[in-house]
Scaffold this active site. Structure first.
Site, short mmCIF file in Angstrom:
data_model
loop_
_atom_site.label_atom_id
_atom_site.label_comp_id
_atom_site.label_asym_id
_atom_site.label_seq_id
_atom_site.Cartn_x
_atom_site.Cartn_y
_atom_site.Cartn_z
N GLU A 38 22.80 -18.22 -55.07
CA GLU A 38 23.69 -17.11 -55.43
C GLU A 38 23.24 -16.52 -56.76
O GLU A 38 23.13 -17.23 -57.75
CB GLU A 38 25.14 -17.59 -55.49
CG GLU A 38 26.14 -16.57 -56.01
CD GLU A 38 26.12 -15.23 -55.25
OE1 GLU A 38 26.32 -15.24 -54.03
OE2 GLU A 38 25.89 -14.18 -55.90
N GLY A 44 31.43 -13.79 -53.88
CA GLY A 44 30.84 -12.54 -53.41
C GLY A 44 31.74 -11.32 -53.55
O GLY A 44 32.64 -11.27 -54.40
N HIS A 438 65.88 -12.55 -36.66
CA HIS A 438 66.55 -11.30 -37.01
C HIS A 438 67.11 -11.39 -38.42
O HIS A 438 67.72 -12.41 -38.75
CB HIS A 438 67.68 -11.03 -36.01
CG HIS A 438 68.45 -9.80 -36.31
ND1 HIS A 438 67.94 -8.54 -36.08
CD2 HIS A 438 69.69 -9.62 -36.85
CE1 HIS A 438 68.85 -7.64 -36.44
NE2 HIS A 438 69.91 -8.27 -36.91
C1 LIG Z 1 36.54 -2.41 -51.98
C2 LIG Z 1 36.46 -3.40 -50.84
C3 LIG Z 1 37.61 -3.89 -50.28
C4 LIG Z 1 37.54 -4.81 -49.23
N1 LIG Z 1 38.70 -5.29 -48.70
C5 LIG Z 1 38.65 -6.18 -47.70
C6 LIG Z 1 39.85 -6.73 -47.16
O1 LIG Z 1 40.95 -6.42 -47.61
N2 LIG Z 1 39.75 -7.63 -46.16
C7 LIG Z 1 38.54 -8.00 -45.64
O2 LIG Z 1 38.51 -8.81 -44.72
N3 LIG Z 1 37.39 -7.50 -46.13
C8 LIG Z 1 37.42 -6.60 -47.14
N4 LIG Z 1 36.25 -6.13 -47.67
C9 LIG Z 1 34.97 -6.56 -47.05
C10 LIG Z 1 34.54 -7.93 -47.53
O3 LIG Z 1 34.49 -7.94 -48.93
C11 LIG Z 1 33.21 -8.28 -46.92
O4 LIG Z 1 33.28 -8.18 -45.52
C12 LIG Z 1 32.75 -9.69 -47.26
O5 LIG Z 1 32.68 -9.86 -48.65
C13 LIG Z 1 31.39 -9.97 -46.62
O6 LIG Z 1 30.97 -11.25 -46.94
P1 LIG Z 1 29.42 -11.61 -46.97
O7 LIG Z 1 29.35 -13.06 -47.26
O8 LIG Z 1 28.73 -11.08 -45.80
O9 LIG Z 1 28.82 -10.78 -48.20
P2 LIG Z 1 29.19 -10.70 -49.73
O10 LIG Z 1 30.60 -11.03 -50.00
O11 LIG Z 1 28.69 -9.38 -50.18
O12 LIG Z 1 28.34 -11.85 -50.39
C14 LIG Z 1 26.96 -11.84 -50.47
C15 LIG Z 1 26.55 -12.67 -51.67
O13 LIG Z 1 25.15 -12.85 -51.64
C16 LIG Z 1 24.63 -12.72 -52.95
N5 LIG Z 1 23.24 -12.29 -52.79
C17 LIG Z 1 22.78 -11.21 -52.12
N6 LIG Z 1 21.44 -11.19 -52.13
C18 LIG Z 1 21.05 -12.27 -52.83
C19 LIG Z 1 19.77 -12.80 -53.18
N7 LIG Z 1 18.65 -12.22 -52.80
N8 LIG Z 1 19.75 -13.94 -53.89
C20 LIG Z 1 20.87 -14.56 -54.27
N9 LIG Z 1 22.10 -14.10 -53.97
C21 LIG Z 1 22.18 -12.98 -53.25
C22 LIG Z 1 25.51 -11.66 -53.60
O14 LIG Z 1 25.50 -11.79 -55.00
C23 LIG Z 1 26.87 -11.99 -53.00
O15 LIG Z 1 27.60 -12.89 -53.80
C24 LIG Z 1 36.28 -5.23 -48.74
C25 LIG Z 1 35.11 -4.76 -49.33
C26 LIG Z 1 35.19 -3.86 -50.37
C27 LIG Z 1 33.92 -3.37 -51.01
#
Ligand SMILES: Cc1cc2nc3c(=O)[nH]c(=O)nc-3n(C[C@H](O)[C@H](O)[C@H](O)COP(=O)(O)OP(=O)(O)OC[C@H]3O[C@@H](n4cnc5c(N)ncnc54)[C@H](O)[C@@H]3O)c2cc1C
Length: 461
Positions: A38, A44, A438
């Site tokens: 990370e 994330g 209710h």
């Molecule tokens: C404003 C906003 C509001 C949201 N609200 C909701 C909600 O209410 N409910 C919901 O279900 N979803 C919501 N989402 C979506 C949700 O945040 C994402 O679907 C979720 O975070 C995806 O998880 P992920 O693990 O795929 O990616 P991420 O959470 O993006 O995590 C990826 C991680 O990988 C790390 N990373 C990437 N590349 C590298 C690399 N090369 N080396 C080391 N580390 C790396 C990053 O730093 C990050 O920490 C929202 C998103 C946004 C932007």
């Protein structure tokens, strides 16, 4: 990292967001050794720049609206102003507590967190700051970033959700480009905080992926709240100076405001990470997998926002659990994408699970689908809260409920039962005898099923 840090694992995860850390926690629970790379913060997007901070803002927005409307129910409150630094402190406090808890959990499960930027350098290897780490299984979970449009540069008064979440002032006026989930949530917050808000959406409706009835219902509600929107017209360009932004639409219309929020979707964060070099198939940046989330290359899997489909945290969690269990030799049930619950937390909330009426008709045939709307006007608790909206059910004729679609304040909390109904292929007749307390908004789900089963209680035949 010290010299004693292990460099080879049963499971090596690239990215510690919702998808990545779910794989890590479940895999370690199943007795596998886990390394998780990370570069920013474990948790994330969801924890630090997404779900949690936005929902904290939406809660502050709800409190502001209560203060504004208290008088109408005899509680003499008055809305004065928003103290944005204090709102941010509250929001950050929530994030910090959850972050601390998550870090503790990751540590207690003996997951090795490898700090730094990782690149896939072999089918079983990730390089981080010049060191090579290997995994019998490698999980790609690098998540997503806020996208913009070609030629639309982010900077100054033109921002994405990342910058919007860091703002320490409330704009007097805002243009929101994009009427999807993130766009309408910010529109809702800013309106409650006192800004004039205009949403621009190129498609014919707000929340265009939802059942059309929800889109139309939300548009009615936003109109009532004084949130402006332009539908079916594309954005052409923006200029900005010290005083604000001016947006031009393709029909020639111009709109000016203090800031422009660009909320046109999220792109997969996969460029330059070595995926394609290792043979992983990528389409427009998204990693292609089979239904078991396997990339087709060695023991490389992918989870979360980089896999085409709904970009939601709970999808990432479930995919993570699925992959870990699969690697551990269990036989987890494949994830049904349509049965993933979806909530948009604007005011009023939009919540749905399963198929829209249009999709159900495509799948089962026009005359094989029946739908029913139960209006929240007949629901006691909704009247107490002063919210309008409805529960819409979509069923296969003589068959199960395949879609539940809800609009109204707080209806997101009802998605749990809706999800069970759709996932367990329940017929309205199965749900009708179940008792709903209710007065709750949950009763509206019960009432809708009673009505669809042909025996409405608090609704006209
Ligand atoms: C404003 C906003 C509001 C949201 N609200 C909701 C909600 O209410 N409910 C919901 O279900 N979803 C919501 N989402 C979506 C949700 O945040 C994402 O679907 C979720 O975070 C995806 O998880 P992920 O693990 O795929 O990616 P991420 O959470 O993006 O995590 C990826 C991680 O990988 C790390 N990373 C990437 N590349 C590298 C690399 N090369 N080396 C080391 N580390 C790396 C990053 O730093 C990050 O920490 C929202 C998103 C946004 C932007």
């Amino acid at each position: 990292m010290t010299e004693s840090t292990p460099h080879s694992f049963d499971v090596l995860v690239l990215g510690g967001g919702s998808g990545g850390y779910a794989v890590a926690l479940r895999a370690s629970q199943l007795g596998l050794s886990v390394g998780m790379v990370e570069e920013a913060k474990v948790g994330g997007t969801c924890l630090h720049w997404g779900c949690i901070p936005t929902k904290a803002l939406l809660h502050a927005a709800e409190v502001a609206d209560h203060a504004r409307h208290g008088e109408s129910i005899g509680v003499n409150t008055e809305f004065h102003s928003i103290d944005m630094p204090k709102v941010n402190a509250y929001k950050q406090g929530v994030v910090d507590r959850l972050y601390k808890g998550l870090q503790g959990l990751v540590k207690s499960r003996n997951v090795t967190v490898i700090d730094g930027h990782g690149t896939l350098v072999g089918p079983d290897a990730i390089e981080v700051r010049g060191e090579r780490y290997t995994g019998t299984n490698v999980i790609l979970a690098s998540g997503s970033y806020a996208r913009s449009l070609p030629g639309l540069e982010i900077g100054g008064r033109v921002m994405t959700s990342d910058q919007a979440l860091a703002m320490d002032w409330v704009p007097r006026s805002v243009i929101v480009l994009g009427g999807g989930v993130i766009g309408v949530e910010f529109a809702s917050v800013w309106k409650s905080f006192g800004a004039d808000v205009t949403v621009i959406e190129a498609l014919p409706h707000l929340v265009p992926n939802e059942d059309e009835s929800l889109s139309k219902g939300l548009e009615r509600a936003f109109r009532k709240r004084g949130i402006d929107f332009t539908l079916g017209v594309r954005f052409q360009g923006v200029t900005q100076d010290d005083n604000g932004v001016t947006v031009t639409l393709e029909d020639g219309k111009t709109i000016s405001a203090d800031v422009l929020l660009v909320a046109v979707g999220r792109g997969p964060r996969t460029a330059g990470l070595g995926f394609e070099e290792q043979g992983v198939r990528v389409d427009r940046g998204f990693v292609l997998t089979d239904e078991k989330l396997h990339t087709g290359i060695a023991n490389i899997y992918a989870v979360g926002d980089i896999v085409p489909g709904l970009q939601l945290a709970h999808r990432g969690f479930q995919q993570g659990i699925f992959v870990a269990e699969q690697i551990a030799g269990l036989s987890p049930a494949p994830i049904v994408e349509a049965n993933i619950p979806r909530i948009t937390y604007c005011e009023p909330e939009v919540a749905s699970v399963g198929l829209t009426e249009a999709k159900a008709k495509e799948r089962y045939g026009e005359d094989k689908v029946k739908s029913l709307e139960y209006n929240l006007g007949g629901n006691g608790k909704s009247q107490i809260l002063g919210t309008a909206g409805f529960v819409k059910l979509v069923r296969v004729v003589d068959g199960p409920v395949v879609g539940v679609h809800m609009l109204g304040s707080r209806v997101g909390e009802q998605i749990g039962e809706a999800q069970l109904i759709v996932s367990w292929d329940a017929h309205p007749e199965d749900v009708a005898p179940l008792i709903h307390a209710h007065p709750t908004q949950n009763e509206s789900l019960g009432e809708a099923h009673l009505a669809l089963a042909g025996k409405p209680l608090h609704a006209h035949d």
